[in-house]
Write an enzyme that holds these catalytic residues in place. Structure first.
Site, mmCIF file in Angstrom:
data_model
loop_
_atom_site.group_PDB
_atom_site.id
_atom_site.type_symbol
_atom_site.label_atom_id
_atom_site.label_comp_id
_atom_site.label_asym_id
_atom_site.label_seq_id
_atom_site.Cartn_x
_atom_site.Cartn_y
_atom_site.Cartn_z
ATOM 1 N N SER A 62 0.056 2.152 33.622
ATOM 2 C CA SER A 62 1.252 1.957 34.124
ATOM 3 C C SER A 62 0.742 1.600 35.758
ATOM 4 C CB SER A 62 1.554 3.255 34.462
ATOM 5 O OG SER A 62 2.428 3.554 33.049
HETATM 6 N N1 SAH Z 1 0.434 6.541 30.577
HETATM 7 C C1 SAH Z 1 0.106 5.206 30.005
HETATM 8 C C2 SAH Z 1 1.329 4.527 29.716
HETATM 9 C C3 SAH Z 1 0.850 3.411 28.595
HETATM 10 S S1 SAH Z 1 2.393 2.555 28.110
HETATM 11 C C4 SAH Z 1 -0.896 4.422 30.860
HETATM 12 O O1 SAH Z 1 -0.831 4.445 31.896
HETATM 13 O O2 SAH Z 1 -1.882 3.964 30.376
HETATM 14 C C5 SAH Z 1 3.352 3.502 27.115
HETATM 15 C C6 SAH Z 1 2.586 4.171 25.824
HETATM 16 O O3 SAH Z 1 3.445 4.885 25.149
HETATM 17 C C7 SAH Z 1 1.747 3.124 25.150
HETATM 18 O O4 SAH Z 1 0.629 3.433 24.952
HETATM 19 C C8 SAH Z 1 2.605 3.252 23.740
HETATM 20 O O5 SAH Z 1 2.084 2.891 22.501
HETATM 21 C C9 SAH Z 1 3.185 4.631 23.760
HETATM 22 N N2 SAH Z 1 4.373 4.973 22.915
HETATM 23 C C10 SAH Z 1 5.551 4.217 22.819
HETATM 24 N N3 SAH Z 1 6.435 4.792 22.148
HETATM 25 C C11 SAH Z 1 6.012 6.043 21.983
HETATM 26 C C12 SAH Z 1 6.421 7.146 21.072
HETATM 27 N N4 SAH Z 1 7.496 7.165 20.630
HETATM 28 N N5 SAH Z 1 5.637 7.994 21.016
HETATM 29 C C13 SAH Z 1 4.407 8.355 21.717
HETATM 30 N N6 SAH Z 1 3.882 7.457 22.070
HETATM 31 C C14 SAH Z 1 4.674 6.120 22.313
#
Ligand code: SAH
Length: 223
Positions: free
Chosen positions: A70
């Protein structure tokens, strides 16, 4: 996140981080504890080494499995809304790069339980022993964020870091009375940042904030 990489935090990284903190302050982030955590955690550790020189720009970068780390502003914004207190038990949905997770741990949460739905990312996270040693209060789970972690509930704070099509009812159940959840809820093109507070009588208070753009929260079977 590269397993065999040597992680060093040089003066130029620290300088770029200070500049990033100034930018976040100018953009309206005012919680000093959050700004201090951003100033402390080397964001470049969570990215491929190719991004070393640009890791502190206020933008998202690609990580594995077509996901993104993010924007620092988004991380700061969500964290500020959560108001982490020392000793909080926190649940994070969407571990991704572990950057946001580490910020939560750095702020003094007693436990940060974090769920990742994609196996590729979860396996990378497992290999990240550097941080496992430094932050033993982070617990990694491979699973579906819509279900949360009933075994470890209730949580003081819940953070969702992907665009949610709706507020998952099981997560509301897992929130402590007096606790809050920060969740970007889909409105088509963008998401509205929402903070849901569970009041002591069990009712929910809903507050709406700015619009953001997140990758979608994946529904159905884990990958
Ligand atoms: N906080 C992270 C955001 C990553 S993007 C950062 O800043 O690096 C969102 C993340 O949510 C991805 O890694 C994706 O694989 C995960 N994700 C998507 N749907 C999900 C779900 N149903 N349960 C758990 N994780 C999920």
């Amino acid at each position: 996140m590269q397993k065999d990489r040597v992680y060093t935090d040089e003066f130029y990284h620290k300088g770029m981080r200070k500049k990033l903190v100034d930018t976040l302050r100018e953009k309206g982030i005012s919680d000093e504890a959050v700004l201090e955590a951003i100033n402390t955690i080397p964001r470049h550790y969570f990215l491929e080494s190719a991004f070393d020189k640009i890791a502190y720009e206020n933008r998202a970068f690609p990580i594995s499995a077509d996901q993104t780390i993010s924007h620092p502003y988004t991380v700061a914004y969500q964290t500020q809304l959560l108001q982490i207190q020392k000793g909080d038990k926190v649940l994070e949905i969407g571990t991704g790069s572990i950057y946001q997770t580490t910020i939560l741990a750095e702020l003094g949460a007693q436990w940060v339980y974090t769920i990742e739905r994609q196996k590729v990312l979860f396996d990378e996270q497992k290999a990240y022993y550097h941080f496992r040693r430094q932050y033993p209060n982070i617990k990694f789970f491979y699973g579906d964020g819509f279900k949360g972690l009933p075994t470890y509930a209730p949580f003081d704070k819940i953070l969702i870091t992907a665009a949610a099509p709706f507020v998952p009812p099981l997560l509301v159940e897992q929130l402590k009375h007096g606790g809050c959840m920060v969740i970007p809820v889909d409105e088509g093109e963008a998401q509205r940042m929402m903070r849901l507070t569970k009041l002591n009588d069990g009712s929910l208070k809903e507050e709406l904030f700015d619009a953001f753009s997140f990758v979608p929260m994946l529904q159905g079977k884990s990958l």
